[in-house]
Write a protein that holds these residues in place. Structure first.
Motif, short mmCIF file in Angstrom:
data_model
loop_
_atom_site.label_atom_id
_atom_site.label_comp_id
_atom_site.label_asym_id
_atom_site.label_seq_id
_atom_site.Cartn_x
_atom_site.Cartn_y
_atom_site.Cartn_z
N ARG A 32 -10.24 -5.76 9.54
CA ARG A 32 -10.36 -4.87 8.39
C ARG A 32 -10.37 -3.40 8.80
O ARG A 32 -10.11 -2.52 7.97
N ASN A 33 -10.67 -3.10 10.06
CA ASN A 33 -10.72 -1.72 10.54
C ASN A 33 -9.41 -1.23 11.15
O ASN A 33 -9.26 -0.05 11.41
N LEU A 34 -8.48 -2.15 11.37
CA LEU A 34 -7.24 -1.77 12.02
C LEU A 34 -6.31 -1.04 11.05
O LEU A 34 -6.18 -1.44 9.89
N GLY A 35 -5.67 0.01 11.53
CA GLY A 35 -4.68 0.71 10.73
C GLY A 35 -3.34 0.01 10.76
O GLY A 35 -3.12 -0.92 11.54
N ASP A 36 -2.43 0.48 9.94
CA ASP A 36 -1.12 -0.16 9.83
C ASP A 36 -0.38 -0.17 11.17
O ASP A 36 0.21 -1.18 11.56
N ALA A 37 -0.42 0.94 11.90
CA ALA A 37 0.31 1.03 13.17
C ALA A 37 -0.25 0.04 14.19
O ALA A 37 0.51 -0.63 14.90
N ARG A 210 4.20 -7.19 9.21
CA ARG A 210 5.42 -6.46 9.57
C ARG A 210 6.04 -5.76 8.37
O ARG A 210 6.64 -4.69 8.50
N LYS A 211 5.93 -6.37 7.19
CA LYS A 211 6.55 -5.81 5.99
C LYS A 211 5.63 -4.84 5.26
O LYS A 211 6.08 -4.08 4.39
N HIS A 212 4.36 -4.85 5.60
CA HIS A 212 3.37 -4.06 4.86
C HIS A 212 3.49 -2.58 5.19
O HIS A 212 3.80 -2.20 6.32
N ALA A 213 3.24 -1.76 4.20
CA ALA A 213 3.24 -0.30 4.41
C ALA A 213 1.92 0.27 3.91
O ALA A 213 1.40 -0.14 2.88
N GLY A 214 1.38 1.22 4.66
CA GLY A 214 0.11 1.83 4.27
C GLY A 214 -1.05 1.20 4.99
O GLY A 214 -0.93 0.16 5.64
N ASN A 215 -2.22 1.84 4.87
CA ASN A 215 -3.41 1.38 5.59
C ASN A 215 -4.29 0.44 4.78
O ASN A 215 -5.36 0.05 5.24
N ALA A 216 -3.86 0.08 3.57
CA ALA A 216 -4.60 -0.94 2.83
C ALA A 216 -4.57 -2.25 3.61
O ALA A 216 -3.65 -2.50 4.39
N ILE A 217 -5.57 -3.08 3.42
CA ILE A 217 -5.69 -4.31 4.20
C ILE A 217 -4.79 -5.39 3.59
O ILE A 217 -4.97 -5.77 2.43
N PRO A 218 -3.80 -5.88 4.34
CA PRO A 218 -2.91 -6.92 3.80
C PRO A 218 -3.68 -8.23 3.60
O PRO A 218 -4.49 -8.61 4.44
N MET A 219 -3.39 -8.91 2.51
CA MET A 219 -3.96 -10.23 2.28
C MET A 219 -3.28 -11.24 3.21
O MET A 219 -2.18 -10.99 3.70
N PRO A 220 -3.91 -12.37 3.48
CA PRO A 220 -3.27 -13.40 4.31
C PRO A 220 -1.93 -13.83 3.73
O PRO A 220 -1.72 -13.81 2.51
N GLY A 221 -1.02 -14.25 4.62
CA GLY A 221 0.33 -14.60 4.18
C GLY A 221 0.44 -15.97 3.55
O GLY A 221 1.45 -16.28 2.93
#
Length: 355
Positions: A32-37, A210-221
């Protein structure tokens, strides 16, 4: 002819809500703390190129190769439930190395079981003798040869996978033994049980990242959940049922390390009031989050003394249904075991025809 009353229509069944368990910790860091990069970087990283922080904290308990990189494909240390409003459930370990953090359990087990904070250790001690003759002996010899070949391949690649994940689960060994540094006759067996999961592959999450953009937390795939039944009754319970009776005859204890969600998945265990009356010592840990520093800390939650019988009952999780309930379910599922057409039913086998 009596007319049978129609059965009332059953109420429509509500489908259970899908559980979306995703990464809690990735290469030792809170997801949850990791940024997009950083997420994208990890998504393209081979696990063997990343150090395992927990193995580095207790290197002696690492692989025989001495290589302390992550040996969990994908690098996921633990899982947690993701909710739609991006709130999170408790952390549960999916890699046994997660339990090694800061040697907390080593010191705790040494102190409680052996009276020494810094025990000696040994790994992979042969426990059951294999049959040496007949078909069983030949099969065991072939299995042993396959194991040795796989172990050599793992050693060559620096990858030491868990035996249960590679299909080579061996109840004939005690995985880990702690021994008092000044008295070799004081020792205990140790089993660290992480949880497996069922459902979508973790690779689905990497695709989303890989497809996500921004620093919001991606939900599980994809939907998945911890499979406590496979981890407990199917894996841990046979280990205990085979090893504990012999350890008990020897006057030794089995220590089982699990986390709090694993304990909560079991039915209640009747504890013993003193270690001398128990067969199994359950060391239960939890992971307290430090969101500011992006990490979670392993903490001893509780220590429970139980007998083997009470442990088995707790792992099977659940009370038997009643006979009327069982037979009601049975009647709703009955079907012919053998399909017989009306024409075939008229054919009488030879020798059974009436004179």
């Amino acid at each position: 002819m009596a007319i049978k009353p129609r059965k009332p229509k059953a109420a429509p069944k509500t489908k259970p809500q899908k559980q979306y368990f995703g990464m809690a910790e990735w290469y030792g860091q809170l997801y949850r703390n990791l940024g997009d990069a950083q997420r994208k970087l990890y998504a393209e990283t081979k696990n063997t190129l990343e150090p395992c922080p927990f193995l580095h904290q207790v290197p002696a308990l690492g692989p025989q190769s001495g290589k302390l990189h992550c040996n969990k494909k994908g690098g996921v240390c633990s899982l947690r439930n993701f909710h739609d409003d991006v709130t999170f459930g408790p952390i549960t370990a999916t890699c046994p190395n997660r339990f090694l953090e800061n040697a907390t359990i080593v010191r705790h087990i040494g102190r409680v079981l052996l009276g020494a904070d810094t025990p000696l250790f040994a790994k992979e001690i042969a426990f059951l003798k294999r049959p040496k003759t007949g078909i069983a002996g030949e099969a065991e010899a072939a299995a042993k040869a396959e194991e040795e070949e796989a172990e050599e391949a793992e050693e060559d690649s620096g990858q030491e996978a868990a035996a249960v994940e590679s299909g080579r689960e061996d109840v004939g060994r005690i995985d880990l033994v702690f021994v008092h540094p000044d008295d070799s006759e004081k020792w205990c067996a140790v089993e660290m049980q992480a949880v497996y999961f069922s459902g979508g592959k973790m690779a689905d999450d990497l695709t989303v990242i890989r497809k996500h953009a921004g620093n919001a937390i991606p939900m599980p795939g994809s939907a998945r959940h911890p499979d406590f039944r496979s981890s407990g009754p199917k894996r841990l319970m046979p280990q205990l049922m085979i090893k504990v009776p012999t350890l008990r005859r020897w006057g030794k204890k089995m220590v089982v390390v699990i986390d709090r969600p694993f304990l909560d998945s079991m039915s209640g265990m009747e504890p013993q009031d003193h270690i001398s009356n128990c067969d199994i010592v359950w060391v239960v840990v939890r992971f307290d989050e430090d969101v500011v520093h992006g990490s979670a800390t392993l903490v001893i939650d509780q220590t429970i003394f139980t007998t083997l019988d009470h442990a088995v009952k707790a792992l099977t999780s659940g009370m038997p249904t009643t006979l009327p309930d069982f037979e009601g379910k049975l009647s709703g599922k009955l079907a012919p075991a053998i399909s017989v057409s009306p024409a075939a039913a008229l054919i009488v086998p030879p020798g059974l025809a009436e004179d």
